[in-house]
Write an enzyme that holds these catalytic residues in place. Structure first.
Site, mmCIF file in Angstrom:
data_model
loop_
_atom_site.group_PDB
_atom_site.id
_atom_site.type_symbol
_atom_site.label_atom_id
_atom_site.label_comp_id
_atom_site.label_asym_id
_atom_site.label_seq_id
_atom_site.Cartn_x
_atom_site.Cartn_y
_atom_site.Cartn_z
ATOM 1 N N HIS A 79 -10.064 1.211 0.702
ATOM 2 C CA HIS A 79 -9.806 2.021 1.898
ATOM 3 C C HIS A 79 -11.099 2.023 2.707
ATOM 4 C CE1 HIS A 79 -6.370 3.514 -0.390
ATOM 5 N NE2 HIS A 79 -5.977 4.245 0.625
ATOM 6 N N ASP B 224 1.460 9.248 -5.848
ATOM 7 C CA ASP B 224 1.438 10.707 -5.710
ATOM 8 C C ASP B 224 1.751 11.173 -4.289
ATOM 9 O OD1 ASP B 224 -0.999 9.357 -5.350
ATOM 10 O OD2 ASP B 224 -2.180 11.168 -5.584
ATOM 11 N N GLY C 5 -9.428 7.454 -0.899
ATOM 12 C CA GLY C 5 -10.015 8.679 -0.361
ATOM 13 C C GLY C 5 -10.987 8.316 0.742
ATOM 14 N N ASP D 58 2.071 3.656 2.870
ATOM 15 C CA ASP D 58 1.036 4.582 2.396
ATOM 16 C C ASP D 58 1.646 5.707 1.564
ATOM 17 O OD1 ASP D 58 -1.611 5.132 1.996
ATOM 18 O OD2 ASP D 58 -1.975 6.047 3.943
ATOM 19 N N GLU E 61 -11.207 3.719 7.999
ATOM 20 C CA GLU E 61 -10.054 4.564 8.337
ATOM 21 C C GLU E 61 -10.554 5.633 9.322
ATOM 22 O OE1 GLU E 61 -8.275 6.434 4.922
ATOM 23 O OE2 GLU E 61 -6.489 7.085 6.012
ATOM 24 N N HIS F 295 1.151 4.947 -2.248
ATOM 25 C CA HIS F 295 0.561 5.808 -3.281
ATOM 26 C C HIS F 295 1.653 6.525 -4.053
ATOM 27 C CE1 HIS F 295 -3.745 5.674 -1.984
ATOM 28 N NE2 HIS F 295 -3.203 5.349 -0.828
ATOM 29 N N HIS G 128 0.857 -1.199 0.000
ATOM 30 C CA HIS G 128 0.000 0.000 0.000
ATOM 31 C C HIS G 128 0.887 1.242 0.000
ATOM 32 C CE1 HIS G 128 -3.998 1.865 1.623
ATOM 33 N NE2 HIS G 128 -3.246 2.824 1.119
HETATM 34 ZN ZN LIG Z 1 -3.932 4.793 1.074
#
Ligand SMILES: [Zn+2]
Length: 301
Positions: free
Chosen positions: A178, A14, A148, A259, A181, A12, A10
């Site tokens: 996701h 960006d 998100g 992450d 969270e 990302h 996991h």
């Molecule tokens: Zn994430």
């Protein structure tokens, strides 16, 4: 015996640029960086998501995406990661059509990790269906994610994504979502039962519902635990409050993930160090999590 290395399933794209690359791309694009975008403890998910608009502003072109994907693969290897999955939402990189952006990420990865495409909470389900269509003839794409978080203003809820997630499974993609969270664990149940998720991103509220714990155990779902990120967005009050050791102790599969290495100033190695220090963590449970991560990687079926 040689170490099998660490998993990081996991991460990302960006949120994981090198700081020097972010600065260079911003300079080349003529974009002023007021401050280094960084998560801060307790900032909340909404503010955390806003950090991505800054990194995305320098990641419009296929060239930038290719470069950053390549550097992330290099960085992960240097951290000791031997099982890498990188994820991103190509529809947010407006410099080229999403399929071209996906190809650039695959070229950058060059087989050093699997690629997961992210739909975002609130996006039209048709958009996720288009991501699945892009993935269909690109074996380097191994999964579909919903990333998100839900907002009251969104026109679509989790259950509206049932069809694209079913199409993803039919195409042989792994599904991760996701969920939970800092939000109710009912979200985790929907992700597993309706969307067919085999992995859950975050799931910090899992222990609030023993039935959902039993569901994850029974279905052998792996939770992608991101300790520093969960602390930054306020889902846990302190890194050492992370419940992952208790999850493992209750027989839930867990894997530790970075992450966002830039935004959370972390690495996969650092997250595994934090995991080892959690109250209740034992070497056996920690090793179990490493094993779970390697086992939970998505492969195209
Ligand atoms: Zn994430």
């Amino acid at each position: 015996m040689t170490s099998p290395g660490l998993p990081d399933l996991h991460r990302h794209l960006d949120g994981s640029l090198r700081p020097s690359t972010l600065a260079r791309l911003a300079r080349e694009a003529g974009i002023a960086l007021p401050v280094q975008p960084r998560f801060t403890p307790g900032m909340g998910l909404d503010q955390a998501l806003a950090c991505f608009s800054l990194t995305l502003s320098v990641l419009k072109s296929p060239d930038a995406v290719r470069l950053v994907a390549s550097q992330i693969a290099e960085d992960a290897l240097a951290e000791g990661v031997t099982t890498l999955e990188l994820r991103f939402a190509p529809q947010l990189h407006g410099g080229a059509p999403p399929a071209v952006i996906v190809d650039a990420a695959l070229e950058g990865l060059a087989g050093r990790g699997g690629l997961i495409l992210c739909g975002l909470y609130g996006e039209p389900p048709d958009l996720l269906s288009r991501l699945v269509a892009i993935a269909a003839d690109r074996p380097g794409v191994v999964g579909l994610d919903l990333a998100g978080g839900p907002l009251p203003s969104h026109d679509f809820s989790m259950s509206d994504y049932e069809h694209p997630f079913a199409a993803a499974r039919e195409a042989g993609l792994g599904c991760t979502v996701h969920a939970g969270e800092g939000r109710p664990p009912a979200e985790i149940r929907v992700a597993v039962e309706l969307l067919g998720a085999r992995r859950i991103g975050h799931g910090t509220t899992l222990l609030e519902d023993p039935e959902v714990v039993a569901l994850l155990r029974h279905e052998e779902i792996t939770v992608e635990a991101c300790i520093t990120s969960n602390w930054h967005v306020g889902a846990i009050a302190d890194p050492m409050d992370h419940p992952a050791a208790r999850w493992l102790d209750q027989g839930v599969r867990v894997t530790f993930c970075s992450d966002n290495t830039l935004l959370s100033a972390t690495t996969a190695a650092r997250e595994h160090e934090l995991a080892a220090a959690l109250p209740g963590m034992t070497p056996a449970l920690w090793n179990r999590a490493v094993e779970c991560g390697h086992q939970a990687r998505f492969t195209r079926s």
